[in-house]
Design a protein around this motif. Structure first.
Motif, PDB file in Angstrom:
ATOM      1  N   PRO A  10       5.644 -11.403 -11.096  1.00 45.95           N
ATOM      2  CA  PRO A  10       6.411 -11.457  -9.834  1.00 45.95           C
ATOM      3  C   PRO A  10       7.238 -10.203  -9.606  1.00 45.95           C
ATOM      4  O   PRO A  10       7.658  -9.910  -8.487  1.00 45.95           O
ATOM      5  CB  PRO A  10       7.300 -12.686 -10.026  1.00 45.95           C
ATOM      6  N   VAL A  11       7.509  -9.458 -10.685  1.00 47.86           N
ATOM      7  CA  VAL A  11       8.162  -8.147 -10.618  1.00 47.86           C
ATOM      8  C   VAL A  11       7.340  -7.212 -11.497  1.00 47.86           C
ATOM      9  O   VAL A  11       6.400  -7.636 -12.182  1.00 47.86           O
ATOM     10  CB  VAL A  11       9.617  -8.218 -11.120  1.00 47.86           C
ATOM     11  N   ASN A  12       7.672  -5.941 -11.506  1.00 49.99           N
ATOM     12  CA  ASN A  12       6.963  -5.000 -12.368  1.00 49.99           C
ATOM     13  C   ASN A  12       7.075  -5.458 -13.816  1.00 49.99           C
ATOM     14  O   ASN A  12       8.177  -5.676 -14.329  1.00 49.99           O
ATOM     15  CB  ASN A  12       7.537  -3.598 -12.191  1.00 49.99           C
ATOM     16  N   THR A  13       5.924  -5.628 -14.468  1.00 49.52           N
ATOM     17  CA  THR A  13       5.850  -6.284 -15.771  1.00 49.52           C
ATOM     18  C   THR A  13       4.992  -5.451 -16.713  1.00 49.52           C
ATOM     19  O   THR A  13       3.920  -4.971 -16.320  1.00 49.52           O
ATOM     20  CB  THR A  13       5.238  -7.699 -15.624  1.00 49.52           C
ATOM     21  N   ILE A  14       5.449  -5.289 -17.954  1.00 48.65           N
ATOM     22  CA  ILE A  14       4.712  -4.511 -18.947  1.00 48.65           C
ATOM     23  C   ILE A  14       4.462  -5.370 -20.171  1.00 48.65           C
ATOM     24  O   ILE A  14       5.387  -5.970 -20.722  1.00 48.65           O
ATOM     25  CB  ILE A  14       5.503  -3.242 -19.348  1.00 48.65           C
ATOM     26  N   ILE A  15       3.197  -5.448 -20.602  1.00 50.50           N
ATOM     27  CA  ILE A  15       2.803  -6.213 -21.779  1.00 50.50           C
ATOM     28  C   ILE A  15       1.963  -5.312 -22.678  1.00 50.50           C
ATOM     29  O   ILE A  15       0.979  -4.708 -22.235  1.00 50.50           O
ATOM     30  CB  ILE A  15       1.984  -7.472 -21.400  1.00 50.50           C
ATOM     31  N   VAL A  28      -6.482  -0.867 -29.174  1.00 49.94           N
ATOM     32  CA  VAL A  28      -5.443  -1.469 -30.017  1.00 49.94           C
ATOM     33  C   VAL A  28      -4.032  -1.064 -29.594  1.00 49.94           C
ATOM     34  O   VAL A  28      -3.065  -1.713 -29.997  1.00 49.94           O
ATOM     35  CB  VAL A  28      -5.670  -1.111 -31.504  1.00 49.94           C
ATOM     36  N   HIS A  29      -3.906  -0.021 -28.789  1.00 48.40           N
ATOM     37  CA  HIS A  29      -2.594   0.367 -28.273  1.00 48.40           C
ATOM     38  C   HIS A  29      -2.654   0.334 -26.744  1.00 48.40           C
ATOM     39  O   HIS A  29      -2.460   1.348 -26.068  1.00 48.40           O
ATOM     40  CB  HIS A  29      -2.169   1.743 -28.791  1.00 48.40           C
ATOM     41  N   ALA A  30      -2.937  -0.862 -26.232  1.00 51.07           N
ATOM     42  CA  ALA A  30      -3.080  -1.050 -24.789  1.00 51.07           C
ATOM     43  C   ALA A  30      -1.742  -1.475 -24.188  1.00 51.07           C
ATOM     44  O   ALA A  30      -1.029  -2.310 -24.741  1.00 51.07           O
ATOM     45  CB  ALA A  30      -4.147  -2.103 -24.493  1.00 51.07           C
ATOM     46  N   VAL A  31      -1.434  -0.909 -23.037  1.00 49.66           N
ATOM     47  CA  VAL A  31      -0.240  -1.282 -22.283  1.00 49.66           C
ATOM     48  C   VAL A  31      -0.720  -1.742 -20.906  1.00 49.66           C
ATOM     49  O   VAL A  31      -1.293  -0.942 -20.145  1.00 49.66           O
ATOM     50  CB  VAL A  31       0.733  -0.102 -22.135  1.00 49.66           C
ATOM     51  N   SER A  32      -0.516  -3.021 -20.596  1.00 47.36           N
ATOM     52  CA  SER A  32      -0.921  -3.550 -19.296  1.00 47.36           C
ATOM     53  C   SER A  32       0.302  -3.624 -18.396  1.00 47.36           C
ATOM     54  O   SER A  32       1.352  -4.140 -18.794  1.00 47.36           O
ATOM     55  CB  SER A  32      -1.557  -4.930 -19.450  1.00 47.36           C
ATOM     56  N   VAL A  33       0.166  -3.102 -17.184  1.00 44.35           N
ATOM     57  CA  VAL A  33       1.267  -3.001 -16.242  1.00 44.35           C
ATOM     58  C   VAL A  33       0.930  -3.829 -15.013  1.00 44.35           C
ATOM     59  O   VAL A  33      -0.073  -3.569 -14.337  1.00 44.35           O
ATOM     60  CB  VAL A  33       1.525  -1.530 -15.848  1.00 44.35           C
ATOM     61  N   GLY A  34       1.747  -4.842 -14.755  1.00 45.61           N
ATOM     62  CA  GLY A  34       1.520  -5.727 -13.618  1.00 45.61           C
ATOM     63  C   GLY A  34       2.526  -5.485 -12.513  1.00 45.61           C
ATOM     64  O   GLY A  34       3.643  -5.030 -12.752  1.00 45.61           O
ATOM     65  N   SER A  35       2.141  -5.817 -11.283  1.00 44.28           N
ATOM     66  CA  SER A  35       3.007  -5.574 -10.128  1.00 44.28           C
ATOM     67  C   SER A  35       3.029  -6.780  -9.208  1.00 44.28           C
ATOM     68  O   SER A  35       2.084  -7.577  -9.174  1.00 44.28           O
ATOM     69  CB  SER A  35       2.514  -4.355  -9.338  1.00 44.28           C
ATOM     70  N   PHE A  49       1.440   6.094 -12.716  1.00 46.97           N
ATOM     71  CA  PHE A  49       0.619   5.323 -11.775  1.00 46.97           C
ATOM     72  C   PHE A  49       1.541   4.502 -10.880  1.00 46.97           C
ATOM     73  O   PHE A  49       2.486   3.866 -11.366  1.00 46.97           O
ATOM     74  CB  PHE A  49      -0.320   4.374 -12.527  1.00 46.97           C
ATOM     75  N   ARG A  50       1.247   4.485  -9.597  1.00 45.29           N
ATOM     76  CA  ARG A  50       2.020   3.697  -8.657  1.00 45.29           C
ATOM     77  C   ARG A  50       1.069   2.985  -7.703  1.00 45.29           C
ATOM     78  O   ARG A  50       0.040   3.535  -7.298  1.00 45.29           O
ATOM     79  CB  ARG A  50       2.990   4.587  -7.863  1.00 45.29           C
ATOM     80  N   VAL A  51       1.416   1.748  -7.321  1.00 54.24           N
ATOM     81  CA  VAL A  51       0.570   0.964  -6.421  1.00 54.24           C
ATOM     82  C   VAL A  51       0.607   1.561  -5.021  1.00 54.24           C
ATOM     83  O   VAL A  51       1.679   1.913  -4.505  1.00 54.24           O
ATOM     84  CB  VAL A  51       1.038  -0.506  -6.393  1.00 54.24           C
ATOM     85  N   MET A  52      -0.555   1.674  -4.408  1.00 51.47           N
ATOM     86  CA  MET A  52      -0.653   2.221  -3.065  1.00 51.47           C
ATOM     87  C   MET A  52      -0.121   1.237  -2.026  1.00 51.47           C
ATOM     88  O   MET A  52       0.009   0.038  -2.285  1.00 51.47           O
ATOM     89  CB  MET A  52      -2.118   2.562  -2.743  1.00 51.47           C
TER      90      MET A  52
END
Length: 615
Positions: free
Chosen positions: A407-412, A425-432, A533-536
């Motif tokens: 629901p907000v900018n999220t990093i996992i 193995v060193h993955a960073v997933s960024v949600g918006s 990276f930024r969402v368009m």
């Protein structure tokens, strides 16, 4: 005799829903039997096609021009180009009942079309690019019914919106798969069972399951429901292109397992044992194949089931089974049948008639419930299940899914598994909150996937011991085997560098801005890199900005690779129209070059490069 399915160790426990998905789609599923493709070399497969329909060799959309598809001569693609909505719907000559439909299609910007199963039940095909909360009028929705007698604002009813928006941008190919069950009628023509959408997937994401259709949808060819009808493609609204139509029909009688009896033997199972010399502990008859309804079993045991499999039509059948915490050994018609490693159905040719059936079952894990399911499919037969209820198998793995929303900018941070057995193995997933997400590989300094819709399934990472991995929940694009974004090349034709040898690559983590958005940092070839990276706008994709200090003179960025790369309407169209790349290159000149198996897009870089991934 061969092992049918051995699953003694479940290090990751799946939810009931995930298990149902496996049973439906793949881990146990049968190979496709009896699938046909509608030829698209001409329009002969269709009844009286209108003037708006034609066959083309290629097609492209323009993101700046609504309701526009540009075509070129050739065959293989069905295209509708109506003028002022003056088009006609397209009906197949053939009529179908129960089917699996696979459709690869392209929508123009702002376009509206649809596909009607049995001519009467519409699945929407629409430009829903960027929609956050889809309705029953959006892409892959099951369209509503209509009643003029109902109050204003309520005339449309019983429509079903997709669970999330899995749509791609106009001009990109999209993949729809629908499993449809026609309505059932008795001998007097009375409807006794409603039509159903058993499952609908768009671009690899499940959007509907087991939806009962109480009547025809709005715009049906007829208000009268029938057991069979044509496939119908809407042609009077907007442009659409279709390059693949595959139909698997299911109209043959199912094999029936009858005269089931069981014998229980005490002791540990031995495949070489002569069962005729072992005294039975118990025996009896059953109305259904089951491992759960046999009582008073000894501590160590195995069960022999026998019966008759009645096969109405000869042909190639697929057989599989799920035996959690145990083993199964199966013979049909005195021939061994096996699912190699428990993955995918085993194909066996069966004659028509009453065939002897035998199954040896043993339970090897104490913590699981006794349960047994056999999956069967064949010529004209949709996969179905004989044995214990699927829900009884699912209770062995009863965890609810652990889903992460954004629901907000999220990093996992997690492991991330890619096709081909690749684990990042060193993955960073960024949600918006815009529902556009990506995964970054800190070992390569590069993005590995983008997707739209829901964020992450963390069940395998956080349930029980877990394995540390998460999975995207939406639809997007994976960029293949991870690679470094930057490399020093002796010439524009030099092969891309695969490892860090001599590069001095050193990841430096990431920094968050005021909106909690990361900028990744690393050193390579003596240069300092910041990668953001930024969402368009409107969630159309991602914009990437690479900022480089002290760059060597022969530094390049690998922008994309794929089977095809072409420039169309000012955009690079990548990998057979899977996604777009919009490049702001300044004076730098991008290079499309040939590589093994396809194309590669690279560009020299000095201090800054900005481009967008549009999908």
């Amino acid at each position: 005799m061969l092992n049918l399915f051995l699953m003694p160790d479940l290090s990751i426990v799946f939810s009931k829903r995930l298990l149902l998905n496996m049973l439906f789609t793949g881990l146990l599923a049968a190979p496709v039997i009896g699938q046909t493709s509608i030829p698209l070399t001409d329009l002969s497969a269709f009844k009286n096609p209108g003037k708006s329909w034609r066959i083309a060799g290629d097609v492209n959309a323009d993101l700046n021009k609504p309701n526009t598809l540009n075509i070129s001569q050739g065959t293989g693609i069905l295209v509708n180009l109506p003028v002022d909505k003056n088009g006609a719907d397209l009906f197949t000559n053939a009529e179908y009942g129960d089917i699996d439909l696979e459709l690869v299609y392209m929508i123009a910007k702002g376009s509206n079309s649809g596909v009607y199963l049995n001519g009467n039940y519409e699945v929407q095909l629409l430009d829903s690019w960027g929609v956050k909360s889809p309705t029953d009028g959006d892409n892959a929705a099951i369209y509503h019914r209509w009643d003029e007698a109902r109050p204003e604002g309520r005339k449309g009813y019983e429509g079903y919106a997709p669970r999330q928006n899995a749509s791609r941008a106009p001009g990109l190919w999209q993949y729809l798969r629908v499993s449809f069950q026609s309505p059932r009628f008795d001998a007097n023509g009375k409807k006794v069972e409603n039509a159903k959408i058993l499952r609908l997937d768009l671009n690899g994401v499940t959007l509907h399951e087991n939806v009962e259709l109480l009547g025809v949808t709005r715009g049906a060819a007829s208000n009268a429901e029938t057991a069979k009808g044509p496939l119908r493609i809407q042609g009077d609204h907007g442009p659409i292109a279709i390059k693949d139509i595959k139909i698997t029909t299911f109209d043959k009688p199912r094999p029936q397992l009858t005269n089931i009896s069981y014998t229980v033997f005490k002791g540990r199972f031995d495949a070489k044992a002569d069962l005729s010399k072992l005294p039975p502990e118990a025996q009896g008859t059953l109305g259904n194949l089951t491992a759960g309804n046999i009582n008073n079993l000894p501590g160590e045991y195995f069960i022999r089931y026998s019966g008759t499999l009645k096969v109405a039509e000869p042909g190639q059948y697929s057989l599989n089974a799920f035996v959690p915490g145990g083993r199964g050994i199966l013979q049909i018609n005195k021939q061994p049948v096996a699912a190699s490693g428990g993955r995918g159905g085993s194909l066996v040719t069966l004659p028509a008639g009453d065939l002897p059936f035998e199954l040896l079952y043993t339970k090897t894990e104490e913590w699981t419930n006794r349960s047994l399911i056999m999956a069967v499919s064949g010529p004209g037969i949709r996969e179905y299940y004989i044995g214990d209820p699927i829900t009884s198998v699912a209770t062995n793995q009863s965890a609810d899914p652990i889903l992460i929303d954004a629901p907000v900018n999220t990093i996992i941070r997690s492991f991330m598994d890619l096709p081909g057995g690749i684990r990042v193995v060193h993955a960073v997933s960024v949600g918006s909150a815009q529902q556009v997400h990506y995964t970054y590989d800190m070992d390569k300094g590069n993005i590995v996937q983008v997707w739209r819709g829901q964020f992450l399934d963390a069940t395998p990472m956080w349930y029980g011991r877990g394995d540390g991995s998460s999975r995207p929940l939406g639809a997007g694009h994976r960029f293949g085997k991870p690679f470094f974004a930057l490399a020093k090349l002796n010439s524009p034709q030099a092969p891309w560098i695969e490892d860090t040898t001599g590069s001095g690559y050193l990841p430096k983590g990431y920094a968050l801005d005021a909106n909690d958005l990361p900028t990744f940092r690393y050193n390579i070839y003596g240069a300092t890199v910041q990668d953001a990276f930024r969402v368009m706008e409107n969630g159309q994709g991602l914009t990437r900005e690479l900022s480089i200090k002290n760059a060597p003179s022969d530094l390049y960025v690998r922008l994309a690779s794929g089977s095809t790369i072409e420039m169309v309407n000012g955009l690079y169209v990548i990998d057979n129209k899977s996604f777009y790349l919009q490049l702001n290159a300044g004076d730098a000149k991008p290079i499309i070059r040939d590589v093994a198996g396809g194309k590669e897009l690279i560009i020299p870089v000095k201090d800054k490069l900005t481009y967008s991934i549009v999908f």
